[in-house]
Scaffold this active site. Structure first.
Site, PDB file in Angstrom:
ATOM      1  N   HIS A 295      -1.939  -1.526  10.297  1.00 25.18           N
ATOM      2  CA  HIS A 295      -1.514  -2.935  10.345  1.00 25.18           C
ATOM      3  C   HIS A 295      -0.309  -3.033  11.272  1.00 25.18           C
ATOM      4  CE1 HIS A 295      -3.649  -4.894   6.902  1.00 25.18           C
ATOM      5  NE2 HIS A 295      -3.869  -3.666   6.800  1.00 25.18           N
TER       6      HIS A 295
ATOM      7  N   GLU B 113       0.759  -1.075   0.065  1.00 22.37           N
ATOM      8  CA  GLU B 113      -0.057   0.052  -0.168  1.00 22.37           C
ATOM      9  C   GLU B 113       0.826   1.339   0.076  1.00 22.37           C
ATOM     10  OE1 GLU B 113      -3.271   0.229   2.412  1.00 22.37           O
ATOM     11  OE2 GLU B 113      -4.214  -1.839   1.925  1.00 22.37           O
TER      12      GLU B 113
END
Length: 660
Positions: free
Chosen positions: A644, A367
């Site tokens: 995350h 990402e």
């Protein structure tokens, strides 16, 4: 294979691309700012709750018409730019390879000379993280913002964590069977000359023995009791300090052990600082430094009440001699006594760490979609990693079935030279995921050579699968393609034959965000995929069951800015407790329970949704070598910067040869 150092084959196309993007960028930036102003994060909501005059609402009322007017004015230029930009990508290369040639510390060529496949073996450390560097308006839907500043801070924290000395503190505690480290200690260097003693502040009052391995670690002859070895360090374990703390004798050191400390608690040379002088702390709220924040290794706020004195010679080192600035912090890795250890069959260390592992060799990120953020991140990572591959993917309609607005978001960084690289785009993306060129990046790196001039290589794959819940079939198809592409990549890049091997394969690792966990009932197809018959997951017992110490890697976005978890130290402490994990991790879904209802998480399986994986295989490697996990970590150093948890794995490649 030639590695692409620029996105286009000639400078004319590069200039034309820059011109077309210059026409598009104002419209893109205005749209991003406009949408972002209507998607506040929880941090911003809390700040605005204290605003009695509704100042922010007034700003939105004033700025929205201005943004709309400027957006309308920039649209014609953006359309012209798009008409130029889109066809150019038929000639675009799938990635950009960046190598930093001017480095003060050991470069990749020097690292290659360190391992000649002699001795007991060598360890390699791999890291993986989803850093959520999307355009700011889209990142806000994950409750993070200020993408450009986050990119710089993420890179700085990774660099600071990986460049610290590798220090392990093992605790033999018959009563403590926690799944991870309880806290962190500091390694402080007193001011002084070359022969100044180093003080190890363990933060624990019961200390019976200590072993330090400095630059001349080969002279250390003490036996390593925990490994039952001969005491000779493995290759690549220089600059490693190992401290053992036993829970006996009520904290008093035995005479023989005191002698050990006296003889080995000295540094072989002065410490070489790995911190950059310009590593200033950003003021972005996502990574605002608070009391006890150890995300930056130059924090001044470490508690000195927890530090203890270590006996050196006939006296003690007073804490007044310790430098006020704590340069390094070391994670405590618990090693409970065998007779009380819950997981007696576990052969490697595992922990929740507030830092990225020291001597991190390879890093796979997902990402990293925003191109400006990718440049800032690359600049920071180049302080530690010499080789970086970024801006991976395809754009427009070229290379995949549907139009791609953004790249794959993959980024790879390495301390070792990259020999070959290849990228493939998943053609079956659905929904919003189809707008990104999600795929897999395959890399071949050289990590050493034999005395017979045979190259020692390793394979690393980085990927990011379909994210939409319920797309089980899509993810399984992508896993099938991942295996096929990896097999083709290995065949196409191999220059060896069975009769005349020119290369010896040391490891084959897959890293990435697979967007399914091993405990959700909705993910049964992925859990039983054939990938897990060829590759091993260190956190997994079998389909539907993780090891008790494994925790989830997906944080609850709503709690990212809570004081209890907004710093690396705080998040580490919270995740060590079951109640803390229930409050701040997203849990596996099931048909009978909702993962959004925190009060019902107690009945769910596992310790949170673990969707970030690190897999390795023993297949296809050099037959006479053995690969095993040495250490696995869940990392909290990016607290407040992403939703995350990064993960890291250290593999030991054992050659089976005795030390000379």
């Amino acid at each position: 294979m030639v590695l692409y150092t620029s996105p286009f084959p000639n400078s004319f196309l590069s200039v034309l691309h820059s011109f077309s993007w210059g026409l598009i960028f104002p419209c893109y930036w205005l749209a991003d700012r406009l949408v972002g102003s209507f998607v506040p994060t929880t941090y911003e909501k809390r700040q605005r709750a204290d605003d009695p005059c509704y100042f922010h609402a007034l700003c939105i009322i004033i700025t929205t018409p201005i943004y709309l007017a400027l957006l309308a004015a920039s649209l014609p230029f953006a359309l012209i730019g798009f008409l130029l930009w889109s066809p150019l990508h038929s000639a675009r290369r799938p990635y950009i390879y960046s190598r930093l040639k001017d480095k003060h510390h050991d470069n990749g060529a020097t690292l290659l000379t360190e391992w000649k496949a002699a001795g007991s073996g060598k360890s390699f450390c791999f890291g993986s993280a989803n850093v959520c560097l999307l355009p700011d308006s889209l990142a806000r839907f994950n409750n993070v913002f200020n993408t450009q500043a986050r990119a710089k801070e993420i890179g700085r924290r990774i660099h600071n964590g990986a460049s610290r000395p590798q220090i392990k503190i093992y605790i033999d505690s018959p009563t403590n069977t926690s799944i991870s480290a309880a806290s962190f200690s500091s390694l402080a260097y007193p001011q002084g000359g070359e022969n100044t003693n180093r003080t190890v502040n363990a933060g624990i009052k019961r200390t019976t023995s200590m072993e330090y391995k400095g630059d001349n670690s080969g002279s250390n002859s003490e036996e390593r009791e925990d490994k039952g070895g001969s005491g000779e360090p493995n290759e690549g374990e220089e600059n490693t300090c190992i401290v053992r703390i036993n829970g006996e004798d009520n904290g008093h050191m035995l005479d023989t052990e005191t002698d050990t400390v006296n003889g080995q608690a000295h540094a072989s040379g002065p410490a070489e600082s790995s911190l950059e002088g310009d590593a200033e702390i950003s003021k972005t709220p996502n990574h605002k430094q608070k009391e006890g924040d150890s995300g930056s290794l130059d924090s001044y706020s470490a508690s000195r009440e927890s530090l203890v004195k270590v006996r050196v010679g006939d006296g003690t080192v007073d804490q007044s001699t310790v430098n006020n600035k704590l340069l390094y912090k070391a994670s405590i890795m618990k090693k409970t006594s065998v007779r009380k250890k819950k997981h007696t069959d576990e052969t490697f260390d595992h922990e929740i760490s507030a830092f990225f592992p020291a001597n991190l060799d390879f890093l796979c990120l997902q990402e990293v979609f925003d191109k400006r953020a990718a440049e800032k991140l690359k600049e920071q990572l180049h302080h530690y990693f010499e080789y970086i591959i970024y801006d991976v993917g395809v754009y427009s309609c070229h290379g995949c079935c549907s139009f791609k607005f953004v790249n794959s978001g993959l980024l790879f960084a390495s301390r070792y030279p990259v020999m070959d690289a290849a990228y493939h785009c998943y053609p079956n993306g659905r929904g919003l995921d189809s707008l990104a060129s999600k795929g897999a990046l395959f890399l071949k790196v050289q990590v050493g050579s034999t005395p017979q001039d045979q190259r020692i290589v390793g394979y690393i794959s980085c990927t990011h699968l379909q994210a939409i819940a319920g797309d089980t079939t899509v993810r399984c198809e992508q896993l099938d393609m991942l295996q096929d592409w990896l097999s083709e990549f290995r065949k196409s890049t191999s220059s060896s034959s069975t009769a005349n091997p020119e290369e010896l394969v040391a490891f084959d690792v897959i890293c990435g965000d697979l967007n399914f966990d091993n405990c959700s009932s909705d993910d049964k197809l992925e859990q039983q995929h054939s990938l897990f018959t060829h590759y091993k997951d260190p956190c997994r017992i079998g389909p539907g069951e993780d090891k008790p110490w494994a925790i989830g890697t997906l944080l609850d976005p709503e709690g990212l800015y809570d004081e209890e978890v907004c710093t690396p130290d705080n998040l580490q402490k919270v995740l060590e407790s079951e109640e803390g994990r229930k409050g701040y991790l997203v849990y596996p879904t099931s048909k009978n329970h909702s993962s959004s209802q925190k009060g019902r998480k107690a009945s769910l399986k596992g310790n949170g949704r673990r969707i970030d994986y690190m897999l390795y295989t023993e297949e296809g490697l050099y037959l006479e070598w053995k690969v095993e996990v040495e250490e696995f970590s869940f990392i909290t150093q990016l607290a407040g910067l992403t939703d995350h948890l990064p993960v890291a794995m250290r593999l030991m490649v054992s050659t089976g040869e005795d030390d000379p």
